[in-house]
Design an enzyme around this catalytic site. Sequence first.
Site, short mmCIF file in Angstrom:
data_model
loop_
_atom_site.label_atom_id
_atom_site.label_comp_id
_atom_site.label_asym_id
_atom_site.label_seq_id
_atom_site.Cartn_x
_atom_site.Cartn_y
_atom_site.Cartn_z
N ASP A 1 -0.57 -5.20 -3.66
CA ASP A 1 0.68 -4.53 -3.30
C ASP A 1 0.66 -3.12 -3.86
O ASP A 1 0.85 -2.91 -5.06
CB ASP A 1 1.85 -5.33 -3.88
CG ASP A 1 3.18 -4.96 -3.25
OD1 ASP A 1 3.22 -4.00 -2.46
OD2 ASP A 1 4.17 -5.64 -3.55
N VAL A 2 0.39 -2.14 -2.97
CA VAL A 2 0.28 -0.75 -3.42
C VAL A 2 1.27 0.18 -2.72
O VAL A 2 1.60 1.24 -3.23
CB VAL A 2 -1.15 -0.21 -3.22
CG1 VAL A 2 -2.14 -0.97 -4.09
CG2 VAL A 2 -1.58 -0.29 -1.76
N LYS A 3 1.69 -0.18 -1.51
CA LYS A 3 2.70 0.58 -0.75
C LYS A 3 2.31 2.05 -0.59
O LYS A 3 3.16 2.95 -0.67
CB LYS A 3 4.07 0.46 -1.38
CG LYS A 3 4.59 -0.98 -1.49
CD LYS A 3 5.99 -1.02 -2.08
CE LYS A 3 6.52 -2.44 -2.20
NZ LYS A 3 5.85 -3.22 -3.26
N ARG A 4 1.05 2.32 -0.36
CA ARG A 4 0.60 3.71 -0.24
C ARG A 4 0.97 4.29 1.14
O ARG A 4 0.96 3.60 2.14
CB ARG A 4 -0.90 3.81 -0.42
CG ARG A 4 -1.42 3.32 -1.77
CD ARG A 4 -0.83 4.08 -2.94
NE ARG A 4 -1.49 3.73 -4.18
CZ ARG A 4 -0.91 3.75 -5.37
NH1 ARG A 4 0.35 4.13 -5.49
NH2 ARG A 4 -1.58 3.43 -6.46
#
Length: 261
Positions: free
Chosen positions: A88-91
């Site tokens: 989960d990085v949401k880049r």
Amino acid sequence: MSISFTDKLAARIEKTGSALCVGLDPRPVMDDLQAVPVLLRKVVEETAPYAAAFKPNIAYFEAMGLRGLEMLEELLPDMPDDVPVVLDVKRGDIGETQKYYAQAYFERLGVDAVTLSPFMGYDTLEPFLEYEGKGVYLLTVTSNPGSSDIERRELSDGRKVYELVGDMVRRSMQEHRKTSVGMVVGLTNADSDILARIPDAPLLIPGLGAQGGDLSSLSGSGHAAPPLINVSRGIMYQNPELGFAEKAQTFAARIREALGY
């Protein structure tokens, strides 16, 4: 040709009868960092029989500095091979920068999938879309109240902003991209209208457990693509008198009943 991320996930769900995604959100204990890897390995070991996937949230590791990132890099090779890992990085950034994010996560860390923010446009997703056997989940309707500020806003033609994300998913399918593309839909904001407006693609669904999401909102959606229902705090930190395996088993059973598995 390698198996697609969606097929790997579907096989895991079929094997376990579980759509539970176990979130790995280690709260930094700055005076005892050595306790964190022990905790993480214990959670993984005990919950693996009930896990369709694991989802480490990179923010918790970054908050511990270099040692935190080392913990993540040390943990990943020891994860069960048949359990997909969604980082989960949401880049979300311009293409050149995204290229290096993709290399970092898919090539260096070797995770199966990541979360991405699509709101800078389709071209920012493209560096992630040519990785065979990998997956991305696009933020679509998140679980926070502020999702109404942008994601659930109505456009002039009556559609919602999140439907534009659905259009990106359809485009990736039409272009036969190598990477599987799904969507993040928060359980606290999910309803039948939202599910009816988005394509049948893999869903990553946070919001069960500590956030209080209602599983009944998922019933009858008609979506066939494999879903993942994430629980993080509800397994790692709530009800400490219960073991991680017991909590995972309970959540997996609740999800199974709600989805009709």
